[in-house]
Design a protein around this motif. Structure first.
Motif, PDB file in Angstrom:
ATOM      1  N   SER A  56       0.821  -1.210   0.000  1.00  0.00           N
ATOM      2  CA  SER A  56       0.000   0.000   0.000  1.00  0.00           C
ATOM      3  C   SER A  56       0.855   1.260   0.000  1.00  0.00           C
ATOM      4  O   SER A  56       0.488   2.272  -0.618  1.00  0.00           O
ATOM      5  CB  SER A  56      -0.951   0.002   1.203  1.00  0.00           C
ATOM      6  N   VAL A  59       1.841   1.853  -3.547  1.00  0.00           N
ATOM      7  CA  VAL A  59       0.716   2.383  -4.319  1.00  0.00           C
ATOM      8  C   VAL A  59       0.518   3.872  -4.036  1.00  0.00           C
ATOM      9  O   VAL A  59       0.293   4.669  -4.952  1.00  0.00           O
ATOM     10  CB  VAL A  59      -0.565   1.588  -3.999  1.00  0.00           C
ATOM     11  N   ASP A 179      -6.459  -1.466  -4.663  1.00  0.00           N
ATOM     12  CA  ASP A 179      -5.771  -1.841  -3.435  1.00  0.00           C
ATOM     13  C   ASP A 179      -6.637  -2.861  -2.697  1.00  0.00           C
ATOM     14  O   ASP A 179      -7.503  -2.512  -1.910  1.00  0.00           O
ATOM     15  CB  ASP A 179      -5.523  -0.606  -2.563  1.00  0.00           C
TER      16      ASP A 179
END
Length: 265
Positions: A56, A59, A179
């Protein structure tokens, strides 16, 4: 070979940890370290790894939602400067969309579905007939247009994730990042959303980056896989090679421990 649409080089993200005791020194923790990523236009890239592996964080840096401690991100050759004012990144927001993990928490319960889906259109000042585009994109994700006047609490988890997907693609982005967008859904709904993503990729030449714990999802959708551990990329390559001929012991252990589904069932 397609041009590289999204490129990250040397991406590192550290955080300062407050001292736990009086007069003790604060420390730092590293969430991501020296990560290089290439996402080719029109491709689908899967990112896998254990919780806390840095997926994450990576991202967020790629989308300009957080500033790297070191390294750089370029989208279509243009530098993504996450330290700049939010308005200066409108060019990036117009070309990217994101779907989050929780279809219950990612939608504002006070907003109608129509307003939710139209949100990127007015936020990014896109000149189009917003009502017509909302109706169009709702149909694209398999929802009836009369749902635009209803509210999130009236829908199932699968329908809410379709609404979230409609919002993410309403402004016709070139890149969609998911995600863990399928992890909260049951197997049947997961397969339906996965099929929808494949259709959107082909029809709209959509580039996709998919964070997922589900190897079946990655195998079905993605051309390439990035494997992460402790904030580092430990293996990457074509999907079939990484999944069936893993080169590191960590990847072999990870693949053995992750539950899978057959996305075509």
């Amino acid at each position: 070979m397609s041009d590289v649409l999204l490129k990250g080089r040397g991406l590192t993200r550290t955080y300062r940890t407050p001292a736990e005791k009086l007069f003790a020194r604060a420390s730092t923790s590293t969430a991501l370290e020296d990560a290089d990523v290439d996402v080719r236009e029109g491709s689908a890239v899967g990112i896998i790894g254990e919780s806390g592996s840095g997926k994450s964080t990576l991202v967020r840096l790629l989308l300009g939602l957080d500033k790297p401690t070191a390294g750089s991100v370029h989208f279509d050759g243009q530098l993504v400067d996450a330290s700049a004012k939010a308005r200066s990144l409108h060019w990036l927001r117009r070309q990217t969309g994101i779907v989050f993990q929780d279809p219950y928490a990612s939608l504002d319960p006070r907003m109608s579905v129509g307003r939710i889906v139209a949100e990127p259109l007015w936020a990014l000042q896109i000149e189009t007939d917003h009502r017509a585009r909302v109706n169009e994109v709702l149909q694209e994700v398999g929802l009836d247009t009369d749902m635009a006047s209803r509210y999130p609490h009236e829908f199932s988890g699968g329908q809410r994730q379709r609404i979230a997907l409609a919002r993410a693609i309403a402004h016709r982005p070139r890149l969609l990042i998911g995600d863990e967008p399928l992890s909260a859904l049951d197997v049947t709904v997961r397969a339906q959303i996965l099929e929808l993503l494949r259709e959107l990729r082909v029809r709209d030449s959509l580039t996709i980056v998919m964070v997922s714990h589900d190897i079946g999802v990655v195998q079905s959708l993605c051309d390439e896989v990035v494997v992460m551990k402790d904030g580092r990329i430990v293996e990457e390559g074509p999907t079939e090679k990484v999944l069936f001929e893993p080169q590191t012991s960590y990847t072999r252990r990870l693949l053995a421990s992750i539950p899978t589904i057959n996305p075509h069932q």
